[in-house]
Structure formats: structure tokens, C-alpha cells
Scaffold this active site. Structure first.
Site, PDB file in Angstrom:
ATOM      1  N   TYR A 155       0.853  -1.192   0.000  1.00 27.66           N
ATOM      2  CA  TYR A 155       0.000   0.000   0.000  1.00 27.66           C
ATOM      3  C   TYR A 155       0.882   1.232   0.000  1.00 27.66           C
ATOM      4  O   TYR A 155       1.810   1.346   0.797  1.00 27.66           O
ATOM      5  CB  TYR A 155      -0.898  -0.008   1.244  1.00 27.66           C
ATOM      6  N   ASP A 250       9.441   2.674  -0.615  1.00 29.96           N
ATOM      7  CA  ASP A 250       8.477   3.325   0.268  1.00 29.96           C
ATOM      8  C   ASP A 250       8.821   2.982   1.712  1.00 29.96           C
ATOM      9  O   ASP A 250       8.561   1.871   2.186  1.00 29.96           O
ATOM     10  CB  ASP A 250       7.064   2.854  -0.100  1.00 29.96           C
ATOM     11  N   LYS A 289       5.394   9.268   8.910  1.00 30.88           N
ATOM     12  CA  LYS A 289       5.159   8.710  10.240  1.00 30.88           C
ATOM     13  C   LYS A 289       6.218   9.135  11.253  1.00 30.88           C
ATOM     14  O   LYS A 289       6.119  10.210  11.819  1.00 30.88           O
ATOM     15  CB  LYS A 289       4.996   7.200  10.151  1.00 30.88           C
TER      16      LYS A 289
END
Length: 454
Positions: A155, A250, A289
Site C-alpha cells: 500500500y 516506500d 510517520k
């Protein structure tokens, strides 16, 4: 862990949260602002949190929970960490947003570049989705090609071209794609099985001249934690280089959590012990994050010659009014500076203490399970055997997870409300918090083993 556990909570009632959900559902679709929060995969009432301190959350009903979500990763130091709070307070007192450059964004960018050796420049943005979207646009601009390769179960945010066979919330709702994504966008995306090097080589043999980039989670965390095999990682780097495509890693989830240099840092350490691995590094990275410390900031970056194509220096346009926000940048910088070797050591101790106890209790209750790791991130798959890709991740007993989840929640432990997620801990998880989790496990394992409870 030696200290006395906190009292076990047994009630699962949450009237204040239920009332808030009812109010929210009138003005917010589904009552939540991100789908996995809705508890659709596990049922019941999502807990509306009122405060967080260290490893604990307190909900609207005043009930406390050991937090094993950690805001899906960012709270690596724990909630309301004093150093981060002080940095945010000082920055906010100087002004919330200027619409101009500020020193804080420079300092945060310098910190990221110093930590991840292949990253020579970064551009700050506001979310992981924005980071991956921008990295893909940049890769297309650099190569002059349109096609992007991604992997099933990975994702990368809710970018149109990347919402194809994604994991996490998509897996939870069993939707292979999202409504509203144009066929033209999906048509420029090739979805391959994760950890399947022959499939990657076949795709490039057929369409390599069209492929701008391959994007992959550094270690998958959105179908549960599924690390790449060393051969797959090497193949990604080799095949993209051979065909003139860019490799986008990612690290929105793994960045600065798995190590000071993210999952790339773990792979670099492994490479040092295996001289056969000489295939280089990803061309672009995306971060989020942890680098924001709980505030909405993210980044993408990589080789200077690629980043040079970004406006205003180059022709690839990307902009954001709040990008590099001084308060968010201060929070991120304080968080990264707080991620000392001692913090990473504590994460390892806590995560292994909890995971080992989970495995012991599930085994005692004869519940099939598999635990997989990426640094201190781990997932518990309710199945036998290793998970190497999305099909394996889907082949688990989600009903058993649902029973386990609610048994833990009722005892004051908040797990991610989906079987397709990583568990996160913080350096603030002290012995009392860990003991509280461990004390809740026997009853939860028995609940997972009891199908008649469904």
C-alpha cells in the site's frame, strides 16, 4: 519483565465512544476519517481516544489501554514525549505557519539526508500519500515513461495509479480496487506478486521500455509484516538499473523505525556481511510517520540528479501550502533526535517480549500462528507457515484474530483493528505496560481458539 502489571479491565462497553460515533456518522462518512479506524474488520465500537501518555491511551469513557498501534508507527518515543512537546510548544509560540521557508524545515531535511546515505536531497510534503504520488510523478518526468510497477499487498497511499490490489484497508474490505479510480490510471500500473523475482523479470522483458519506476514497500507492512527476500531486493535493484527505470523504496512505515536509517539501514548491515550483494541502492525513497513525530509531515528524496527535476529547479511541478510546516518540522526533528541507540534497543526488547509471549500463549491454546518481523515491527498471522506475499497473508483465520482482538481490547490492550497490519511499540513501553499486555494474553488466546464464540 519484573514490575507488577496494571489491573486488568474486563468490560468492553464504550458508551461515550458509541455516542461519539453516532454524532460523527452524521457529519463524517462512516463516522471516521480513515477507514481502518471504523472497526469494520473486527466489529464493535471503535474507541474514541481522549488522551495519550507514554505507552497508554485513555478513551472517551475514561478507560486506559496499552497502545500497540502508536498512531500506526509515528509515536516511537511514546505519546506526549516531553522533548517533542517542548519543541512543538517553542515552535508554535513563534508562529504556526508562514507560507515562506523557515529554518526548521532545513534542519529536518538535513537530519534525514544525514541518516540515509543514498538520499542526497529531500522535498518535504504533508502525508505519505503525497510523498508517493510526487515520487511517481518525478520518476515519470525523469525517465519520460508512464508505466509503474507495484506489488500486490503493498500500500502506497490513496494515489489513483497505486490503488490496485493494495493491502491494509483495501484488504480489510476485500476490495481489489477502489471505485473512482479511472481505467486510464489503473491501465498505467502493472501489479505483480510480492517477492516474485521471475514475475518482475518477465514484466521488464515484455514492457521494460515503458516502465518509469518500480515502487515497493521497503518491507511490506500493510498486508502484515512481510519482509523481502535478499534475492528479491537484489533483483529489484538490478532489473530496474538494467532497464533504465527508477526504484522507489516506500519507507513511510519503516523509515526511522526499523533503524536510524530505516529498513535500508538493516539491509545495509546485512550487505556488509554478504559481499556478494553489490547491486546498489534505491533511486528514490518516501518517508513519513516517525519523521513527523505524530504531526502531518512526510518527505520524498533520493539522488540529486533526479531531485533536480523538481520545480522550481526543473520541469516537474510539486507544491504544498503547508509543506515544511515549522511546527510539524520541529516535532519531527525532536523525534528523530530522540531516536538514540538506546531507544532502538528498547524497542527490540519490548517487541520481542510481547511477541514471544503471544507465540507461547497461542501455542498453548493450539491456535495456528506465524510471527514475522521487520526490525521491531511485527505481525501475528493466524495461520501455519511463512507469509511471503499477499495470497499467503489473505490465507489466515481472520475470525480467530477478531476474537483475539476483542479479548485484548476488553482487558485494556489496543491492537491494530485488522489482521493485515503491523504491531508497533514505543520506547515508552515500560515493564508495567509490557506486563499488562502479557497478563491479557492467556484469555485472548483461549478466545481465539473458541469458534463457538463467533
Amino acid at each position: 519483565m519484573s514490575s507488577q502489571p496494571a489491573p486488568v479491565q474486563t468490560t468492553s462497553e464504550a458508551p461515550a465512544s458509541a455516542a461519539l460515533l453516532e454524532r460523527a456518522s452524521v457529519v463524517i462518512p462512516g463516522g471516521v476519517n480513515s477507514p481502518v479506524r471504523a472497526f469494520r474488520a473486527v466489529g464493535g465500537t471503535p474507541r474514541f481516544m481522549a488522551s495519550g501518555s507514554g505507552p497508554w491511551l485513555t478513551d472517551a469513557d475514561g478507560k486506559r489501554y496499552v497502545d500497540l498501534i502508536c498512531s500506526w508507527g509515528p509515536m516511537i518515543l511514546g505519546h506526549a514525549h516531553p522533548d517533542v512537546l517542548a519543541a512543538v510548544t517553542e515552535a508554535a509560540a513563534r508562529g504556526f505557519s508562514f507560507g515562506t521557508p523557515s529554518e526548521n524545515e532545513v534542519r529536518l531535511a538535513e537530519e534525514i539526508v544525514a541518516r540515509v546515505e543514498p538520499v542526497e536531497q529531500v522535498r518535504l510534503v504533508n502525508s505519505g500519500t503525497e510523498a508517493t504520488m510526487s515520487a511517481i510523478r518525478l520518476a515519470r518526468g525523469f525517465t519520460g515513461r508512464d508505466v509503474v510497477v507495484k506489488f500486490a499487498g503493498c500500500y502506497h497511499g490513496h494515489v489513483d495509479a497505486l490503488l490496485a490490489s493494495a493491502g491494509s484497508g483495501i484488504a480489510t474490505f476485500a476490495l481489489p480496487d477502489s471505485a473512482g479510480v479511472p481505467r486510464s490510471s489503473a491501465g498505467e500500473t502493472i501489479v505483480l506478486p510480492y517477492n516474485d523475482l521471475p514475475a518482475l523479470e518477465a514484466a521488464f522483458a515484455e514492457r521494460g521500455h515503458e516502465i518509469a519506476a518500480v515502487i515497493t514497500e521497503a518491507a511490506a507492512g500493510n498486508m502484515g509484516v512481510v519482509p523481502p527476500t535478499p534475492e528479491f531486493t537484489d533483483g529489484l535493484r538490478r532489473v530496474t538499473a538494467e532497464h533504465g527505470a527508477l526504484l522507489v523504496s516506500d519507507e513511510v512505515m519503516t523509515g526511522f523505525r526499523c533503524s536510524a536509517a530505516g529498513y535500508y539501514g538493516l539491509e545495509t548491515a546485512a550487505d556488509a556481511g554478504d559481499r556478494r550483494r553489490t547491486t546498489g541502492a534505491p533511486d528514490l525513497f518516501t518517508f513519513g510517520k516517525v519523521m513527523g513525530g505524530g504531526f502531518p509531515t512526510a518527505a520524498f528524496g533520493g539522488r540529486a540528479d533526479v531531485m533536480a527535476l523538481l520545480a522550481p529547479q526543473g520541469p516537474v511541478y510539486q507544491a504544498g501550502t503547508l509543506s515544511g510546516n515549522p511546527v510539524a518540522s520541529a516535532a519531527g526533528l525532536a523525534t528523530l533526535q530522540g531516536c538514540t541507540p538506546e531507544v532502538y534497543a528498547r524497542l527490540d526488547v519490548v517487541s520481542h517480549a510481547i511477541a514471544d509471549a503471544v507465540a507461547s500463549e497461542l501455542s498453548a491454546a493450539s491456535v495456528p500462528h506465524r510471527i514475522q518481523w521487520a526490525g521491531s515491527m511485527f505481525s501475528v498471522f493466524f495461520r501455519e507457515g511463512a507469509v511471503s506475499g499477499y495470497d499467503d497473508a489473505k490465507d489466515q483465520d481472520t475470525a480467530a484474530f477478531r476474537r483475539f482482538f476483542h479479548a485484548m481490547l476488553g482487558q485494556g490492550v489496543h491492537l491494530p483493528p485488522s489482521a493485515f497490519e503491523s504491531w508497533f511499540v514505543s520506547a515508552a513501553h515500560d515493564d508495567a505496560a509490557v506486563d499488562h499486555v502479557i497478563a491479557a494474553l492467556p484469555a485472548a488466546a483461549r478466545a481465539a481458539a473458541a469458534p463457538d464464540a463467533d
